[in-house]
Design a protein around this motif. Structure first.
Motif, PDB file in Angstrom:
ATOM      1  N   TRP A  25      13.133  13.512  70.808  1.00 29.82           N
ATOM      2  CA  TRP A  25      12.179  13.828  71.878  1.00 29.82           C
ATOM      3  C   TRP A  25      12.851  14.701  72.942  1.00 29.82           C
ATOM      4  O   TRP A  25      12.285  15.697  73.394  1.00 29.82           O
ATOM      5  CB  TRP A  25      11.662  12.528  72.479  1.00 29.82           C
ATOM      6  CG  TRP A  25      10.506  12.654  73.411  1.00 29.82           C
ATOM      7  CD1 TRP A  25      10.544  12.608  74.771  1.00 29.82           C
ATOM      8  CD2 TRP A  25       9.132  12.848  73.063  1.00 29.82           C
ATOM      9  NE1 TRP A  25       9.287  12.742  75.310  1.00 29.82           N
ATOM     10  CE2 TRP A  25       8.391  12.899  74.257  1.00 29.82           C
ATOM     11  CE3 TRP A  25       8.459  12.982  71.854  1.00 29.82           C
ATOM     12  CZ2 TRP A  25       7.018  13.076  74.287  1.00 29.82           C
ATOM     13  CZ3 TRP A  25       7.091  13.162  71.889  1.00 29.82           C
ATOM     14  CH2 TRP A  25       6.380  13.215  73.091  1.00 29.82           C
ATOM     15  N   TYR A  56       6.612   4.390  67.323  1.00 28.45           N
ATOM     16  CA  TYR A  56       7.552   4.542  66.208  1.00 28.45           C
ATOM     17  C   TYR A  56       8.190   3.201  65.819  1.00 28.45           C
ATOM     18  O   TYR A  56       8.437   2.943  64.626  1.00 28.45           O
ATOM     19  CB  TYR A  56       8.635   5.562  66.553  1.00 28.45           C
ATOM     20  CG  TYR A  56       8.194   6.996  66.338  1.00 28.45           C
ATOM     21  CD1 TYR A  56       7.963   7.476  65.058  1.00 28.45           C
ATOM     22  CD2 TYR A  56       7.994   7.861  67.412  1.00 28.45           C
ATOM     23  CE1 TYR A  56       7.552   8.792  64.839  1.00 28.45           C
ATOM     24  CE2 TYR A  56       7.598   9.176  67.208  1.00 28.45           C
ATOM     25  CZ  TYR A  56       7.377   9.632  65.929  1.00 28.45           C
ATOM     26  OH  TYR A  56       6.967  10.927  65.715  1.00 28.45           O
ATOM     27  N   SER A  86       5.717  10.938  59.807  1.00 22.94           N
ATOM     28  CA  SER A  86       4.482  11.736  59.763  1.00 22.94           C
ATOM     29  C   SER A  86       3.323  11.000  60.437  1.00 22.94           C
ATOM     30  O   SER A  86       2.589  11.581  61.251  1.00 22.94           O
ATOM     31  CB  SER A  86       4.117  12.055  58.308  1.00 22.94           C
ATOM     32  OG  SER A  86       5.142  12.796  57.690  1.00 22.94           O
ATOM     33  N   ALA A  89       3.952  10.884  64.166  1.00 24.55           N
ATOM     34  CA  ALA A  89       3.660  12.158  64.815  1.00 24.55           C
ATOM     35  C   ALA A  89       2.151  12.328  65.013  1.00 24.55           C
ATOM     36  O   ALA A  89       1.683  12.803  66.065  1.00 24.55           O
ATOM     37  CB  ALA A  89       4.219  13.305  63.978  1.00 24.55           C
ATOM     38  N   LEU A 110       5.330  18.198  70.403  1.00 26.69           N
ATOM     39  CA  LEU A 110       4.667  17.317  69.438  1.00 26.69           C
ATOM     40  C   LEU A 110       4.975  17.713  67.991  1.00 26.69           C
ATOM     41  O   LEU A 110       4.963  16.873  67.096  1.00 26.69           O
ATOM     42  CB  LEU A 110       3.162  17.326  69.664  1.00 26.69           C
ATOM     43  CG  LEU A 110       2.675  16.775  71.019  1.00 26.69           C
ATOM     44  CD1 LEU A 110       1.174  16.953  71.160  1.00 26.69           C
ATOM     45  CD2 LEU A 110       3.046  15.304  71.154  1.00 26.69           C
ATOM     46  N   SER A 113       9.564  17.547  67.670  1.00 31.80           N
ATOM     47  CA  SER A 113      10.247  16.245  67.746  1.00 31.80           C
ATOM     48  C   SER A 113      10.201  15.462  66.427  1.00 31.80           C
ATOM     49  O   SER A 113      11.214  14.879  66.023  1.00 31.80           O
ATOM     50  CB  SER A 113       9.677  15.404  68.896  1.00 31.80           C
ATOM     51  OG  SER A 113       8.309  15.121  68.673  1.00 31.80           O
ATOM     52  N   PRO A 114       9.072  15.407  65.682  1.00 30.11           N
ATOM     53  CA  PRO A 114       9.104  14.684  64.399  1.00 30.11           C
ATOM     54  C   PRO A 114      10.036  15.322  63.371  1.00 30.11           C
ATOM     55  O   PRO A 114      10.640  14.625  62.558  1.00 30.11           O
ATOM     56  CB  PRO A 114       7.654  14.701  63.913  1.00 30.11           C
ATOM     57  CG  PRO A 114       6.904  15.586  64.799  1.00 30.11           C
ATOM     58  CD  PRO A 114       7.701  15.847  66.026  1.00 30.11           C
TER      59      PRO A 114
END
Length: 628
Positions: A25, A56, A86, A89, A110, A113-114
């Protein structure tokens, strides 16, 4: 203590993944603003991080990311991480739209970060596993024993993957006959050349162990590779083909030492289990000679088909005791009836069959050692092999046994010794009884030498090697047909399910094996050479042929539905044979060996007793050779 450690490792991994969320992040914000993050966005990003962490954390637990061990991290673990990240996110994106935080979370954050999170979580596990494997198996600690793998197919690939995790072995190279694979690598290990280069490669790399990993290769290819290993002086192991019993087992656990079955290179006998099951399931079965090599294996094979009862009949108390203990341990659900008795004991046989009413009788009791039966014991061979067969068969007929299966031998074909002549006479007795039988069907199964059976050549060679040699072979050109004990037993079961009465079943046994070559292979198999263990030729023994046959000259064969079984049509036997034969078998004196041979010649016209060792200069030709 173990549970506490496992829980601690799981919590540690969970905390690491949450820190990975924070790091991903943060990095996403830094990249979005190309360095320092504006204060208002930094403050909003920290607030958003709190609920992103909760999202998460729930998903990581829900997707079972902590069931696996990092040291064995693999593709399924990576897929679970990908799914959790996934979905996380997607939830974060939807949450940011619904919550509308101020300032708004940048869309690039957005998305980025994933990706960072997946790389950090997956990469850390991969690095940890690589470091562990290098430290434990490939580098800083013990190297393990060097080993070559023969084969570069899918089975070999799975085996190599396990070998690289094994501290016992250190893979140094691969050999394969596919030239397109030369120089290429499989899990970091190089294909060094063809299988024919084995001796040179093994010598150059100082390798003493080889694993043959080509389970789908033809039998002849397996025999060639196994022979190359023996000639190269390496200790060979083999990865067998997958069977229902080995389904799901690790490849490394299925690897076994190479044995003489691999060197003989014979296709395994497959049986029609449905027909055999129809014959045996929920039936009472009886085996005479149950303590012997063939009889005991027959019992083991039959109990797989869940008969109601098994009557194990043998004259040896110790053999019956051993068999009974083994079968009760392995097959506790089937009742085993151990009976100590002689096959010439008509009263006992009648009592046993009356009490237990067997559906099928397998007659495996016999004296079979050729030299031992040739002199001094010839009358005992006649009494046991012929009179014993008659009395078991008559008891079966009196008690309406449905099937009687006689275990015979290739030595009954054109016999030159007493043992072979008695087995041929036993076949003739069964043929004569069939003519007057209303219910009992008589079948004969004829096959060659059985590997590892009591009194056979292989245990003798093994004992001689254990004593330091030499290995004694009667003649440099002597050959025999061979089969394994399980093969012989499966053939008997298959034939008994196909018999209609009066048939002599024979096995397509492939090519005969030279005993001298077998001795050399066995010496190599035990890690010796012919300078250390010599082979000595002693000359053929009385009554011994240079070549064995499976069919007599006047016999023809017909096909059966089973590719490995044929039916021999022997010459007609008179229905009065038994009435004429009984007075001779039951005489109250012991004839001399010469008298036994003289009288056997009268009953078995094809019997040619030899006063000196019999040598046949050529392998049998003509119609019977088609089998080979």
């Amino acid at each position: 203590m173990i549970k506490v450690k496992a829980r601690w490792l799981s919590v540690s991994a969970f905390v690491f993944d949450l820190w990975a969320v924070v790091l991903a992040w943060t990095l996403a914000y830094i990249i979005r603003f190309n360095g320092p993050v504006p204060e208002q966005f930094a403050h909003g990003g920290l607030e958003a991080m709190m609920w992103v962490l909760v999202v998460y954390a729930v998903l990581f637990r829900s997707y079972g990311l902590y069931r696996g061990m990092w040291v064995f991290a693999s593709l399924p673990d990576l897929l679970r991480i990908g799914k959790a990240v996934s979905v996380g996110a997607l939830v974060v994106m939807i949450g940011s739209v619904l919550l509308q935080p101020y300032p708004v979370i940048p869309r690039s954050v957005l998305l980025i970060s994933p990706l960072f999170l997946f790389l950090i979580m997956g990469g850390s596990r991969a690095l940890y596993r690589a470091a562990k494997e290098f430290y434990r198996y490939g580098g800083l600690v013990g190297q393990g024993r060097p080993v070559l793998v023969i084969g570069a197919g899918s089975a070999a690939a799975s085996l190599i993957r396990e070998l690289k995790r094994s501290g016992e072995w250190r893979l140094v190279g691969i050999l394969d006959d596919d030239q397109t694979k030369y120089g290429r690598e499989l899990y970091g290990c190089r294909v060094l050349g063809s299988i024919g280069d084995l001796q040179k490669v093994a010598s150059g790399l100082k390798v003493e162990h080889v694993i043959i990993a080509v389970p789908s290769a033809p039998v002849e290819a397996h025999r060639r590779i196994a022979s190359l290993c023996v000639r190269a002086g390496v200790k060979a192991m083999v990865l067998p083909a997958l069977t229902p019993l080995t389904q799901g087992q690790p490849f490394l656990s299925r690897v076994r030492q190479i044995d003489l079955e691999d060197l003989l290179g014979r296709e395994s006998v497959m049986i029609d289990t449905a027909h055999v099951e129809d014959l045996l399931k929920s039936r009472v079965v009886m085996v005479t000679g149950a303590g012997g090599s063939i009889g005991s294996e027959l019992c083991r094979q039959m109990l797989r088909f869940r008969p109601a009862q098994l009557i194990a009949y043998d004259v040896s108390e110790f053999a019956v005791y051993q068999l009974n203990e083994e079968l009760r341990d392995k097959f506790p659900e089937t009742a085993v009836i151990p009976v100590i008795g002689d096959v010439k004991d008509a009263l006992l046989l009648d009592q046993v069959m009356a009490r237990y009413t067997p559906h099928i009788v397998f007659h495996a009791a016999a004296y079979k050692h050729v030299p031992l039966m040739e002199e001094i014991n010839s009358w005992q061979a006649v009494r046991n092999n012929v009179l014993g067969t008659y009395r078991v068969a008559r008891a079966a007929m009196r008690r309406d046994v449905a099937h009687f299966v006689l275990i015979s031998t290739d030595k009954a074909v054109n016999p030159t010794n007493v043992m072979g002549a008695t087995k041929r006479l036993a076949e003739m007795v069964c043929s004569a009884l069939q003519q007057g039988s209303r219910r009992t069907r008589f079948e004969t199964v004829r096959f060659g030498n059985v590997l590892g059976s009591a009194g056979s050549v292989i245990p003798k060679f093994q004992d001689q090697i254990a004593r330091g040699g030499p290995l004694t072979v009667t003649h440099p050109e002597i050959t025999r047909f061979f089969m394994t004990i399980p093969e012989a037993s499966q053939l008997v079961l298959q034939a008994s399910s196909m018999g209609r009465g009066g048939e002599i079943f024979i096995l397509d046994m492939g090519k005969p094996v030279r005993i001298a070559d077998l001795a050399r292979d066995l010496i190599g198999l035990y890690g010796f050479n012919e300078e250390q263990i010599r082979i000595v030729y002693t000359g053929l023994r009385p009554g011994e042929k240079l070549y064995e046959e499976l069919l007599a000259d006047e016999e023809t064969t017909v096909r059966t539905p089973h590719p490995k079984l044929r039916i021999a049509r022997a010459r007609e036997v008179s229905g009065d044979l038994v009435d004429e034969l009984l007075p001779w078998l039951q005489q109250r004196r012991v004839p001399t060996d010469d008298e036994v041979r003289r009288d056997l010649r009268r009953w078995v016209p094809e019997y040619q007793p030899a006063t000196a060792p019999v040598v046949q200069s050529t392998v049998p030709q003509g119609p019977k050779a088609a089998l080979y």
